[in-house]
Write an enzyme that holds these catalytic residues in place. Sequence first.
Site, PDB file in Angstrom:
ATOM      1  N   LYS A  43      68.619 -65.545 111.411  1.00 34.48           N
ATOM      2  CA  LYS A  43      67.358 -66.294 111.431  1.00 34.48           C
ATOM      3  C   LYS A  43      66.289 -65.691 110.521  1.00 34.48           C
ATOM      4  CE  LYS A  43      67.996 -68.311 116.015  1.00 34.48           C
ATOM      5  NZ  LYS A  43      67.390 -68.618 117.329  1.00 34.48           N
ATOM      6  N   LEU A  80      66.947 -66.300 127.193  1.00 35.52           N
ATOM      7  CA  LEU A  80      67.312 -67.240 126.138  1.00 35.52           C
ATOM      8  C   LEU A  80      68.807 -67.528 126.118  1.00 35.52           C
ATOM      9  CD1 LEU A  80      64.393 -66.726 125.272  1.00 35.52           C
ATOM     10  CD2 LEU A  80      65.165 -66.607 122.913  1.00 35.52           C
ATOM     11  N   GLY A  88      64.846 -59.322 117.793  1.00 38.03           N
ATOM     12  CA  GLY A  88      65.528 -60.107 116.763  1.00 38.03           C
ATOM     13  C   GLY A  88      64.782 -61.374 116.401  1.00 38.03           C
ATOM     14  N   GLY A  89      65.462 -62.245 115.639  1.00 43.35           N
ATOM     15  CA  GLY A  89      64.822 -63.456 115.127  1.00 43.35           C
ATOM     16  C   GLY A  89      64.282 -64.372 116.200  1.00 43.35           C
ATOM     17  N   ALA A  90      65.004 -64.504 117.318  1.00 38.91           N
ATOM     18  CA  ALA A  90      64.552 -65.394 118.389  1.00 38.91           C
ATOM     19  C   ALA A  90      63.256 -64.888 119.015  1.00 38.91           C
ATOM     20  CB  ALA A  90      65.628 -65.526 119.454  1.00 38.91           C
ATOM     21  N   GLY A 149      68.429 -70.429 128.947  1.00 36.83           N
ATOM     22  CA  GLY A 149      68.068 -70.990 127.651  1.00 36.83           C
ATOM     23  C   GLY A 149      68.546 -72.400 127.395  1.00 36.83           C
TER      24      GLY A 149
END
Length: 249
Positions: free
Chosen positions: A71, A209, A132-134, A232
């Site tokens: 991401k 998530l 991280g990206g999330a 999620g």
Amino acid sequence: MEEIGRNRKRYGLVGRNISYSFSKGYFSKKFKDLGLKGYSYENFDLGSISELSNVIGQNNLHGLNVTIPYKQEILPFLDDLEEEAKAIGAVNTIKFVNNKLVGYNTDAHGFQQSLIPLLGKPHTKALILGTGGASKAVAFVLHCLNIDLTYVSRSPKEGQLHYTQLRREHLQAYKLIINCSPVGTYPRVHEKPDIPYAFVSKAHILYDLIYNPQETAFLTEGKNRGATIQNGWLMLQLQAEKAWEIWNA
């Protein structure tokens, strides 16, 4: 068949080790339900983001989703970023526009819409587990909702906490805990983030998530202590529908 060939529209998911992914099944069913002949959704499982060029050069691609761990790594490959994706610093949706790749982030939309109904007066501070990206989309939403946040990481940077630093006072102050790490994902379903669960109460929200399994060990710990829990799945559906909207705008 010739007509279908001319109208073929391909979509897909870019990630690593994504055979389990929600997206392919979700969109394949959507295309079938809508009677969209010539539409398909594929998994592009990349060992490295450098392999992306082999994907984007293919014919009839109209849109991509992006998942762990790309991401953020995908940003240099894009021609433009929508303003919210730029602010977040992570992309999970790509639209092909006049042979250019435009990045969007629909994770923020999905997370916000699924979180808001759960919030109450105690939920003014949040712990984000993972960086991280999330987690970037989650942090963006929390800022928009005026919820203070602190990251928890195994490799914390300045202003972040290590898991071993978490104490009773942290969980008393932070009533919203969001797992953005992959810990607990199938098949390693017995694993959970290393936080002091003994201090989780019915005033807490534990949001994971992860959607596979439906109830992670992290969420089970929260449920056993009376906390509100959310996986999620709803976020995934909401972000997928937002991606579909973007691709068709």
